[in-house]
Design a protein around this motif. Sequence first.
Motif, PDB file in Angstrom:
ATOM      1  N   PHE A  27      22.240  77.581  50.851  1.00  0.00           N
ATOM      2  CA  PHE A  27      22.220  76.546  49.817  1.00  0.00           C
ATOM      3  C   PHE A  27      22.838  77.036  48.516  1.00  0.00           C
ATOM      4  CE2 PHE A  27      20.508  74.032  46.404  1.00  0.00           C
ATOM      5  CZ  PHE A  27      20.611  72.758  46.912  1.00  0.00           C
ATOM      6  N   VAL A  28      22.494  78.267  48.127  1.00  0.00           N
ATOM      7  CA  VAL A  28      22.951  78.789  46.837  1.00  0.00           C
ATOM      8  C   VAL A  28      24.425  79.179  46.894  1.00  0.00           C
ATOM      9  CG1 VAL A  28      22.629  80.661  45.159  1.00  0.00           C
ATOM     10  CG2 VAL A  28      20.642  79.533  46.165  1.00  0.00           C
ATOM     11  N   GLU A  62      23.022  86.014  43.869  1.00  0.00           N
ATOM     12  CA  GLU A  62      22.215  85.043  43.130  1.00  0.00           C
ATOM     13  C   GLU A  62      20.968  84.662  43.925  1.00  0.00           C
ATOM     14  OE1 GLU A  62      24.142  81.557  41.519  1.00  0.00           O
ATOM     15  OE2 GLU A  62      22.354  81.167  40.321  1.00  0.00           O
ATOM     16  N   ARG A 119      32.341  86.159  39.733  1.00  0.00           N
ATOM     17  CA  ARG A 119      32.391  84.697  39.692  1.00  0.00           C
ATOM     18  C   ARG A 119      32.063  84.125  38.323  1.00  0.00           C
ATOM     19  NH1 ARG A 119      29.846  83.627  45.398  1.00  0.00           N
ATOM     20  NH2 ARG A 119      31.734  83.729  46.629  1.00  0.00           N
ATOM     21  N   VAL A 120      32.663  84.702  37.297  1.00  0.00           N
ATOM     22  CA  VAL A 120      32.467  84.144  35.962  1.00  0.00           C
ATOM     23  C   VAL A 120      33.794  83.629  35.402  1.00  0.00           C
ATOM     24  CG1 VAL A 120      30.409  85.443  35.374  1.00  0.00           C
ATOM     25  CG2 VAL A 120      32.635  86.479  34.981  1.00  0.00           C
ATOM     26  N   GLY A 121      34.769  83.506  36.265  1.00  0.00           N
ATOM     27  CA  GLY A 121      36.058  82.972  35.828  1.00  0.00           C
ATOM     28  C   GLY A 121      36.789  83.910  34.887  1.00  0.00           C
ATOM     29  N   ARG A 178      29.103  75.023  54.339  1.00  0.00           N
ATOM     30  CA  ARG A 178      29.080  74.963  52.887  1.00  0.00           C
ATOM     31  C   ARG A 178      29.957  76.048  52.289  1.00  0.00           C
ATOM     32  NH1 ARG A 178      22.814  73.605  52.697  1.00  0.00           N
ATOM     33  NH2 ARG A 178      22.969  71.517  51.796  1.00  0.00           N
ATOM     34  N   GLY A 215      30.605  79.801  45.611  1.00  0.00           N
ATOM     35  CA  GLY A 215      31.068  79.725  44.233  1.00  0.00           C
ATOM     36  C   GLY A 215      31.055  78.316  43.713  1.00  0.00           C
ATOM     37  N   LYS A 216      32.215  77.899  43.205  1.00  0.00           N
ATOM     38  CA  LYS A 216      32.311  76.583  42.574  1.00  0.00           C
ATOM     39  C   LYS A 216      31.925  75.477  43.549  1.00  0.00           C
ATOM     40  CE  LYS A 216      35.999  74.112  40.941  1.00  0.00           C
ATOM     41  NZ  LYS A 216      37.430  74.078  40.831  1.00  0.00           N
ATOM     42  N   ARG A 217      32.096  75.764  44.847  1.00  0.00           N
ATOM     43  CA  ARG A 217      31.805  74.733  45.835  1.00  0.00           C
ATOM     44  C   ARG A 217      30.448  74.925  46.482  1.00  0.00           C
ATOM     45  NH1 ARG A 217      37.646  74.832  48.333  1.00  0.00           N
ATOM     46  NH2 ARG A 217      38.606  73.377  46.885  1.00  0.00           N
ATOM     47  N   SER A 218      29.624  75.772  45.889  1.00  0.00           N
ATOM     48  CA  SER A 218      28.332  76.043  46.483  1.00  0.00           C
ATOM     49  C   SER A 218      27.641  74.722  46.766  1.00  0.00           C
ATOM     50  CB  SER A 218      27.520  76.921  45.530  1.00  0.00           C
ATOM     51  OG  SER A 218      26.390  76.252  45.076  1.00  0.00           O
ATOM     52  N   SER A 219      27.071  74.614  47.967  1.00  0.00           N
ATOM     53  CA  SER A 219      26.321  73.455  48.440  1.00  0.00           C
ATOM     54  C   SER A 219      27.179  72.247  48.856  1.00  0.00           C
ATOM     55  CB  SER A 219      25.221  73.048  47.470  1.00  0.00           C
ATOM     56  OG  SER A 219      25.730  72.194  46.492  1.00  0.00           O
ATOM     57  N   PHE A 220      28.469  72.274  48.579  1.00  0.00           N
ATOM     58  CA  PHE A 220      29.330  71.236  49.150  1.00  0.00           C
ATOM     59  C   PHE A 220      29.795  71.697  50.539  1.00  0.00           C
ATOM     60  CE2 PHE A 220      30.262  69.914  44.730  1.00  0.00           C
ATOM     61  CZ  PHE A 220      30.073  68.556  44.884  1.00  0.00           C
TER      62      PHE A 220
END
Lengths: 524, 332
Positions: A76-77, A82, A145-147, A412, A415-420
């Motif tokens: 999920f995360v 994290e 993953r902080v861009g 899923r 990163g930016k797409r987490s959970s999609f």
Amino acid sequence: MRAFSDLLDNLIYTRSRNGKLRLISDYLKHAPDPDRGWVLAALTGQLDFPTVKASAVRNMAMERVDETLFKLSRDFVGDTAETVALIWPDNPEGELTEIPSVGQIVDELAAVSRSDAPKLLANLMDRMGSNERYALLKLATGGMRVGVSARLGKIAFALAFDMVVEEIEEVWHALEPPYSELFAWGEGKADRPDLTGVPFFRPFMLAHPLEDKKLDMADYVAEWKWDGIRVQVVGTGRETKLFSRGGDDITPAFPDVADAFKSIGVVDGELLVRGEFQGGEAASFNALQQRLGRKKVSTKMLAEYPAFVRLYDILFDDEADLREQTWAYRRDKLESFVPKLDAERFDISAILEARDFDHLNEIRDGARDAAIEGVMLKLRDSPYISGRKTGLWYKWKRDPLVADCVMMYAQRGSGKRSSFYSDYTFGCWTENGELYPVGKAYSGFTDAELKMLDRFVRQNTLNRFGPVREVEKTMVLEVAFDSIHQSKRHKSGVAMRFPRISRIRTDKPAAEADHVATLKNMIT
Amino acid sequence: MTNAAHWIEPHPHGIYIKPADAWIDPSRAVSRALVTHGHADHARGGHEKVWATPETLAIMGLRYGTNSGCAVPYGDGFELGGVKISYHSAGHVLGSAQILMEYQGERVVATGDYKRRTDPTCAPFEVISCDIFITEATFGLPVFKHPDTADEIQKLLSAKEANSDRCILVGAYALGKAQRVIGELRKAGYDDPIFLHGALEKMCHLYQELGVDLGDIRPVMDTEKEAMLGQIILAPPSALNDRWSRRLPDPVTAMASGWMRVRQRARQRNVELPLIMSDHADWDELTQTIKDVSPSETWVTHGREDALVHWCALNQMKARALEMVGREEEDD
């Protein structure tokens, strides 16, 4: 440690580039040595603790948390560090006795054995709150993953000490974390670091995609775009090193090439392997992949997939820096440099004799060589400039191949797409009317399309296999890919190179999607 | 899988109570609907007959224009087809109820959505013992531990102090969360006016009419840009990155939601100031509630049902997932 975890959190939630630069440069100005150096290394992806891996973090978490609950949470995360930071039980005595500094933590992580790594992490985590736990795990396993790109880190350093970023780039790759000489130089306490005799990486000159532009062939020169990996060969006479795109040292994987380079200089080219099927000529990227990412190479590997470099530029001829010179000047120098090298291991990328742009287009269309990706166009008058500057170099890839495929499974993203549900496995039809998976793609769609596909997955789930959902075979995806190869590892017998979703064909019934046989005909 | 409560049938679009010929929170129009609370994924329009708390009926009236339902205050009961039915507070939003059904000696509780911590804008969750406990699991993963609400409110107030040349724009769902953020701010002693996006006004006024004190709330629409400098503004999440927010003075984008616990979720929404505030039970509350209620069987309606069912199995409790459809994941 607190200052670092605050920095990380602020970076995550700061959108603007300038905002990020301000945060990092403030930190670099005020944090003590060696903490700031280690943090700079972490942000630019230069930190590596070989005995502390994501699997250690996972195993450690599973000693405290039920495995299934952990896996469901991770899914999920979308990020192991994290997940562990969030799921870790808080210390009942409340947070924080003394937390060690970044420097102390780095020393411990660097010294720990593989078997003691989980225990070390667990001990540290027990003394921390969830934000510090997150920062610790990111520090230990990388992937912030902080861009923040490596480049942005260097710009922030330049900003902090009022310097020019190019000067930092120039010395960066010769220095090791925690960069004490660099900070000393920045603060005016020491001279520019001395790099004599050290083989180090100079940032590559990069190309823009040509897109719909037309160029005048009087100003530009054309070469094949080889489908290998970009490599910089640096020889100091005493030592030779090979560096890949990001400046990673890949010498250990290609000793055959490095050992053969006996000259002094810095050259730029494409690393390829010779293929049996190609009559000793350059083979496809697939063949090269056999050699990539290996710390050691077997003699068998060296014999079966001999590597060589096809050179197309020269940055230093002996000690002379040629980067300010025009391409034409450097090409002359390269043409006299290459014949002095071992011909088995080094050759020169030929210039394409195109009368005009339309002729070049014909040449490009006619290329069916497995190792050719398209053509490169280079401005004849251009110096060698690090990075991507408009108007100097262009890449003009062959048109991608496309096939209509049916979505079969979804997973899923991270990163930016987490959970999609953003990673799709798709298939094509066999003669028996079965769908066989032919590839997996997670790019090419817009955010709006992603939402639509995510909804489709959720509403059309047939089965769940852990994090993977099997979906109704009704969604047709047009998939674009650079090339396709035979593969024994896949049931379908084919593997795509760089597949991405090019269109979502909601208009097309699944039965009309392509057949595996059609894909096999596209193999070069 | 279970022989218990054969008179209750879980369907993808709602829970059907056979002897009463009635549905709990059906996602399509039915003749008899028992509605737990006013969120759109539980309360839909178009039912012939609705039983709900007076507050929920008022909320449905505001949203669907009809409030011809039977009002069932907390603690009150009635009978339908031999099933004794009563409503009890769930602590989720104003008017939210758990539905207790008693039939042939079996007691079944359907929670709808709920939370355990205090909320100045609604009545607290009531633990009702039962045989079958039908629970939600929106935040049913052990990574979800909502921090103290007071600390999150303090984060919001500190951000306000630090940004007197900007404003703080808080995304909060129109029903429940928006009023709770206001209520919590008031509880923390914050008396300044709070400005509202147009989509939140009606619901806030309804809360006030129903006796919830929200203090000085004002529409953004009638306010000069300068007057909102250094102020707190509430808007529905959809308006955060919308053109609408350009009328505000350089907003710091905040969002009040349980999902903000996951960093990448906050990033997906371009949130600069995540406020972890949820109207749903977190992992510890969900598991504690199952222990408190101590049913012989737990059914899980929606959310992370696999994880909660797995936890029940680990603790030797019987549980099953109902796989309901159409429940919004994001309504927190």
